[in-house]
Design an enzyme around this catalytic site. Sequence first.
Site, short mmCIF file in Angstrom:
data_model
loop_
_atom_site.label_atom_id
_atom_site.label_comp_id
_atom_site.label_asym_id
_atom_site.label_seq_id
_atom_site.Cartn_x
_atom_site.Cartn_y
_atom_site.Cartn_z
N PRO A 229 0.75 -1.28 -0.28
CA PRO A 229 0.15 -0.06 -0.12
C PRO A 229 0.63 1.19 -0.14
CG PRO A 229 -0.03 -0.96 2.28
CD PRO A 229 0.78 -1.98 1.16
N ASP B 2 4.44 1.73 -11.15
CA ASP B 2 3.36 2.63 -11.29
C ASP B 2 4.01 3.86 -10.51
OD1 ASP B 2 1.81 0.56 -12.30
OD2 ASP B 2 0.79 0.10 -10.37
N LYS C 112 0.05 5.02 -13.44
CA LYS C 112 -1.43 5.10 -13.58
C LYS C 112 -1.92 6.00 -12.38
CE LYS C 112 -2.30 1.40 -16.59
NZ LYS C 112 -2.72 -0.15 -16.11
N GLY D 218 0.99 -1.51 -7.23
CA GLY D 218 0.59 -0.97 -6.01
C GLY D 218 -0.36 -2.18 -5.46
N GLY D 219 -0.06 -2.41 -4.20
CA GLY D 219 -1.06 -3.10 -3.38
C GLY D 219 -0.72 -4.61 -3.80
N ASP D 220 -1.78 -5.19 -4.35
CA ASP D 220 -1.72 -6.63 -4.54
C ASP D 220 -1.88 -6.86 -6.31
OD1 ASP D 220 -1.72 -9.74 -4.11
OD2 ASP D 220 -3.29 -9.11 -5.80
N THR E 10 -2.96 -5.51 0.16
CA THR E 10 -3.57 -4.79 -0.76
C THR E 10 -4.26 -3.46 0.06
OG1 THR E 10 -5.72 -4.84 -2.16
CG2 THR E 10 -5.83 -6.07 -0.25
N ALA E 11 -4.74 -2.39 -0.27
CA ALA E 11 -4.98 -1.34 0.26
C ALA E 11 -6.01 -1.51 1.27
CB ALA E 11 -5.51 -0.29 -0.63
N MET F 155 -10.99 3.27 -5.36
CA MET F 155 -11.32 4.17 -6.40
C MET F 155 -12.48 4.88 -6.40
SD MET F 155 -9.53 2.14 -9.54
CE MET F 155 -9.94 0.44 -9.24
C1 LIG Z 1 -6.16 1.09 -9.33
S1 LIG Z 1 -6.54 0.64 -7.60
C2 LIG Z 1 -5.03 -0.81 -7.29
C3 LIG Z 1 -5.31 -1.47 -6.15
C4 LIG Z 1 -4.29 -2.27 -5.66
N1 LIG Z 1 -3.83 -3.17 -6.52
C5 LIG Z 1 -4.37 -2.71 -4.16
O1 LIG Z 1 -4.34 -4.16 -4.18
O2 LIG Z 1 -4.32 -2.04 -3.15
C6 LIG Z 1 -5.97 1.85 -6.89
C7 LIG Z 1 -6.75 2.30 -5.65
O3 LIG Z 1 -6.48 1.61 -4.58
C8 LIG Z 1 -6.72 2.46 -3.34
N2 LIG Z 1 -5.41 2.65 -2.58
C9 LIG Z 1 -4.36 2.34 -3.01
N3 LIG Z 1 -3.30 2.53 -2.12
C10 LIG Z 1 -3.88 3.05 -1.13
C11 LIG Z 1 -3.58 3.57 0.06
N4 LIG Z 1 -2.23 3.73 0.43
N5 LIG Z 1 -4.56 3.92 1.01
C12 LIG Z 1 -5.95 4.03 0.74
N6 LIG Z 1 -6.18 3.58 -0.79
C13 LIG Z 1 -5.57 3.15 -1.47
C14 LIG Z 1 -7.61 3.66 -3.68
O4 LIG Z 1 -8.79 3.43 -3.94
C15 LIG Z 1 -6.91 3.77 -5.27
O5 LIG Z 1 -7.74 4.47 -6.14
#
Ligand SMILES: C[S@@+](CC[C@H](N)C(=O)[O-])C[C@H]1O[C@@H](n2cnc3c(N)ncnc32)[C@H](O)[C@@H]1O
Length: 267
Positions: free
Chosen positions: A12, A35, A56, A87-89, A117-118, A169
């Site tokens: 995250p 990213d 992105k 980012g995240g997973d 993941t976030a 998102m």
């Molecule tokens: C394109 S999605 C990717 C998600 C990513 N693959 C994951 O598993 O977290 C991007 C969205 O994840 C969320 N996000 C990612 N990083 C975050 C963080 N550190 N804190 C809160 N929301 C986050 C937000 O909603 C952001 O718009």
Amino acid sequence: MTGTVYLVGAGPGAADLLTLRAARLLERADVLFHDALVSREVLALASRAAKVEVGKRSGKLSTAQHFINKRLVDAARKHEVVVRLKGGDPLLFGRAHEEMAFLKENGIAFEIVPGVTAALAAAAELRTSLTRRGLSRSVAFLTTRAAPGEAPNDWLRTAVAADTVAIYMGAGEADSIRRDLLAAGKPAATPVAVVENASLPEASFDFGTLDRLPEIAARGSGGPSLILLGEVFADAAIIRAWPSARSSSLPTAPVIPIGRGRSGALR
Ligand SMILES: C[S@@+](CC[C@H](N)C(=O)[O-])C[C@H]1O[C@@H](n2cnc3c(N)ncnc32)[C@H](O)[C@@H]1O
């Protein structure tokens, strides 16, 4: 030579939430595609890699997906270890399927390294369990978005059925999310939390109920944020006040290069 493409979860945001496997791969990477949100500390681990930003970020220009797919294949034809850091997973809202399908079509080997993941980082930020005996037995990770030309997104049914909901998102669509959820029968008093920049020192969060979602979401500062809904968040504000070292004041483990021992030999 044909190398392997590793689709790697960057977590995250906090560098020390990267998995050990991800850190090891970054050290071995010849080329790194990443990213926009990946931190400098994480990028620094890929000390020998050529780094390519294929960012992105909502509202900003992003690299076309077909172009990223093609670059991954080209890189794997020239290099042994190609890392695609997401980012995240990588397998959640990351368009990994399109990259994997293209790699497969082109005979390129690939592997996945999961990341935090976030939604899980946001739950940790709030110190709130997404499941709770007697209160929440289901958790939905969803987005309300659908790209032009995609089949309609039936997120509403899932959001109403699940005990706990994490909406990715969604902050920019808080008005319509509130309207649609209320119209579908989700109670106006459903507890809501919005967490921005989970896991980072600048993390922030706000609480309330579904009927006030737009004003809660609007208080953010534009960083990545998640909308969380469900009864488990009813006492999130209280739990936040329980004594603890704030995560940003915890001694964060330095991300140590792992690939080489003192002799310099690869472990
Ligand atoms: C394109 S999605 C990717 C998600 C990513 N693959 C994951 O598993 O977290 C991007 C969205 O994840 C969320 N996000 C990612 N990083 C975050 C963080 N550190 N804190 C809160 N929301 C986050 C937000 O909603 C952001 O718009």
